[in-house]
Design a protein around this motif. Structure first.
Motif, PDB file in Angstrom:
ATOM      1  N   HIS A  78       0.712  -1.125  -0.018  1.00 32.64           N
ATOM      2  CA  HIS A  78      -0.051   0.151   0.150  1.00 32.64           C
ATOM      3  C   HIS A  78       0.812   1.308  -0.010  1.00 32.64           C
ATOM      4  O   HIS A  78       1.353   1.585   0.914  1.00 32.64           O
ATOM      5  CB  HIS A  78      -0.849   0.008   1.352  1.00 32.64           C
ATOM      6  CG  HIS A  78      -1.974   0.985   1.234  1.00 32.64           C
ATOM      7  ND1 HIS A  78      -3.320   0.846   1.665  1.00 32.64           N
ATOM      8  CD2 HIS A  78      -1.627   2.388   0.980  1.00 32.64           C
ATOM      9  CE1 HIS A  78      -4.014   2.098   1.734  1.00 32.64           C
ATOM     10  NE2 HIS A  78      -2.985   2.912   1.431  1.00 32.64           N
ATOM     11  N   HIS A  80       1.436   5.324  -2.120  1.00 30.57           N
ATOM     12  CA  HIS A  80       1.118   6.515  -2.895  1.00 30.57           C
ATOM     13  C   HIS A  80       2.538   7.241  -3.203  1.00 30.57           C
ATOM     14  O   HIS A  80       2.602   8.397  -3.105  1.00 30.57           O
ATOM     15  CB  HIS A  80       0.252   7.630  -2.190  1.00 30.57           C
ATOM     16  CG  HIS A  80      -0.950   6.904  -1.436  1.00 30.57           C
ATOM     17  ND1 HIS A  80      -2.409   6.924  -2.069  1.00 30.57           N
ATOM     18  CD2 HIS A  80      -1.135   6.171  -0.359  1.00 30.57           C
ATOM     19  CE1 HIS A  80      -3.211   6.426  -1.276  1.00 30.57           C
ATOM     20  NE2 HIS A  80      -2.262   5.971  -0.002  1.00 30.57           N
ATOM     21  N   HIS A 248      -9.505   1.662   0.855  1.00 26.99           N
ATOM     22  CA  HIS A 248      -9.223   2.317   2.026  1.00 26.99           C
ATOM     23  C   HIS A 248     -10.308   2.293   2.927  1.00 26.99           C
ATOM     24  O   HIS A 248     -11.473   2.797   2.561  1.00 26.99           O
ATOM     25  CB  HIS A 248      -8.989   3.749   1.906  1.00 26.99           C
ATOM     26  CG  HIS A 248      -7.808   3.978   1.475  1.00 26.99           C
ATOM     27  ND1 HIS A 248      -7.286   3.757  -0.016  1.00 26.99           N
ATOM     28  CD2 HIS A 248      -6.373   4.669   1.879  1.00 26.99           C
ATOM     29  CE1 HIS A 248      -5.945   3.968  -0.088  1.00 26.99           C
ATOM     30  NE2 HIS A 248      -5.406   4.668   1.037  1.00 26.99           N
ATOM     31  N   HIS A 271      -6.008  -0.004   6.253  1.00 25.32           N
ATOM     32  CA  HIS A 271      -6.166   1.137   7.395  1.00 25.32           C
ATOM     33  C   HIS A 271      -6.699   0.396   8.544  1.00 25.32           C
ATOM     34  O   HIS A 271      -5.862   0.073   9.418  1.00 25.32           O
ATOM     35  CB  HIS A 271      -6.983   2.294   7.064  1.00 25.32           C
ATOM     36  CG  HIS A 271      -6.286   3.609   6.511  1.00 25.32           C
ATOM     37  ND1 HIS A 271      -5.115   3.962   7.087  1.00 25.32           N
ATOM     38  CD2 HIS A 271      -6.208   3.948   5.099  1.00 25.32           C
ATOM     39  CE1 HIS A 271      -4.497   5.063   6.306  1.00 25.32           C
ATOM     40  NE2 HIS A 271      -5.235   5.044   5.079  1.00 25.32           N
ATOM     41  N   ASP A 322       1.978   2.843   3.462  1.00 27.81           N
ATOM     42  CA  ASP A 322       1.021   3.974   3.192  1.00 27.81           C
ATOM     43  C   ASP A 322       1.918   5.307   2.674  1.00 27.81           C
ATOM     44  O   ASP A 322       1.186   6.517   2.905  1.00 27.81           O
ATOM     45  CB  ASP A 322       0.018   4.542   4.304  1.00 27.81           C
ATOM     46  CG  ASP A 322      -1.100   5.240   3.823  1.00 27.81           C
ATOM     47  OD1 ASP A 322      -1.337   5.327   2.534  1.00 27.81           O
ATOM     48  OD2 ASP A 322      -1.730   5.848   4.847  1.00 27.81           O
TER      49      ASP A 322
HETATM   50 ZN   LIG Z   1      -3.450   5.059   1.479  1.00 28.56          ZN
END
Ligand SMILES: [Zn+2]
Length: 412
Positions: A78, A80, A248, A271, A322
């Motif tokens: 996970h 970004h 998410h 999450h 994340d």
């Molecule tokens: Zn995320």
């Protein structure tokens, strides 16, 4: 090209059979061979065992790993990692107690990241992202999922996905691309969210899949962002176009997002800082991997995913970074594993299972990555000299990695 690693103090996460997921009490077990060797040919793990049983192997290169631990590379399911600029200003503003509005006015928030990304060229975005990716590879990550979601227009989302595709083509790390068009509601749609959901469903998903730019569909299912109805519409459209859900959910509120993910056979639900009994029940007997993101909890000072409760209920759990500019500007899986042990009371064995095999599962890769197994890809970490593998989470904040081998290639 072949590499032989000898005199390994501890070769960990060794699996004779190709285990692809570890659940519940099985997560407490981390198979180890002490005083071991490992033989890699081209990009594949070919043989391993105890030095006591070692018989001469002819290799192009030999690495003496006396005093060192060897393990599979981290699998970060996970991130970004593709974004433009940074949000360090927002970090400082938050420390100084500025309001949400003041922070947004100073360039904070997802919408500001989106504006910055829209105004950044594809080449520049690629260069910035490649630099981050190379840094995390050096920190021992060999497989990475990367999401779109800072574009928030059809063009900018496709630009992000093309950057991810180029990273996938040109990097040694194995990359999985996810379409996260529904990350936030763009300013232009602030009074008409359903029109944006329609844009994602009717334009973005078809275009992204036509160009084969994504494998997974993601939604930020949260109060003030996308509700259960929005999420369901987008998941349905994604599934119809051949995308698998990875969503998410439950970052700030628990309101049924986990069960919705399971209903659409999500590969993972991520999450999970807020979990209730129904959420845990929904995950039992499903194929969906729950994923915790402890660096995000650390950075935002929000609760940690209740790992103990979930593992003790028999569930599997994966750990990921994340990595993103707003809530987790770090892609360091070593820190994630430490934080999981320190703050979530996971044992080192559970945390390492969660960050290797189970992380690979959450990217659909655990048949090829995530353990030391004959026939699997040769992605391995060689540590510095340390007393044992428990030292990896214990010595938090230290870089204990001596060398990384990725796809059978030694990084300098
Ligand atoms: Zn995320």
């Amino acid at each position: 090209m072949s590499i032989l690693i000898t005199n390994i103090k501890e070769l960990i996460q060794v699996r004779d059979t190709n285990v692809t997921i570890v659940k519940g009490s099985d997560m407490k077990t981390l198979p180890v061979i002490k005083n071991a060797y490992l033989f890699i040919e081209h990009d594949t793990i070919v043989e391993y065992g105890s030095m006591d049983d070692y018989q001469d192997i002819d290799a192009d290169e030999v690495i003496d790993a006396t005093g060192k631990v060897v393990m599979p590379s981290w699998c970060d399911s996970h991130t970004h990692i593709v974004y433009a600029g940074n949000r360090v200003r927002e970090f400082v503003d938050r420390i100084n107690g500025l309001s949400y509005e003041e922070i947004a006015n100073n360039g904070g928030g997802i919408l500001n990241s989106a504006e910055k990304l829209q105004n950044t060229s594809e080449e520049e975005l690629y260069q910035q992202s490649l630099k981050r990716l190379n840094e995390v590879i050096k920190l021992g990550t060999g497989t990475v999922e990367i999401k779109s979601g800072y574009g928030l227009t059809v063009d900018a989302e496709l630009k992000m996905l093309r950057v991810i595709k180029r990273l996938k083509r040109e990097s040694l790390a194995f990359i999985k691309p996810t379409l996260l068009g529904a990350h936030a509601v763009p300013k232009e749609y602030s009074n008409n969210k359903s029109a944006y959901v329609d844009l994602v469903v009717n334009e973005l998903i078809p275009k992204a899949t036509e160009e084969h730019l994504a494998e997974y569909i993601d939604v930020f299912c949260e109060k003030g962002y996308f509700d259960l109805d929005d999420t369901e519409k987008i998941l349905k459209a994604g599934v119809a176009h051949g995308l698998k859900p990875k969503i998410h959910v439950n970052q700030f509120n628990a309101f049924g997002g986990v069960a919705l993910g399971v209903k659409y056979d999500a590969l993972s639900v991520d999450h999970l800082e807020e979990m209730n009994k129904e959420d845990i029940e929904a995950l039992k007997n499903s194929n969906t991997m729950p994923v915790a993101l402890p660096s995000c909890s650390y950075f935002l000072s929000i609760p940690y995913t209740p790992a103990r409760q979930m593992i003790d209920a028999g569930l599997p759990l994966a750990l990921a970074t994340d990595y993103n500019p707003g809530s987790t500007p770090s892609g360091n899986m070593n820190f994630v594993v430490s934080t999981a042990c320190i703050k979530m009371k996971m044992t080192p064995e559970e945390a390492i299972n969660a960050a290797t095999i189970n992380g690979a599962y959450a990217m659909g890769l655990s048949n090829m990555y995530g353990s030391i197994c004959r026939g699997k890809k040769a992605n391995v970490i060689i540590t510095k000299e340390i007393p044992n593998y428990q030292f990896i989470p214990y010595a938090f904040g230290e870089n204990l990695i001596d060398e990384v081998i990725i796809n059978g290639i030694r990084l300098d």
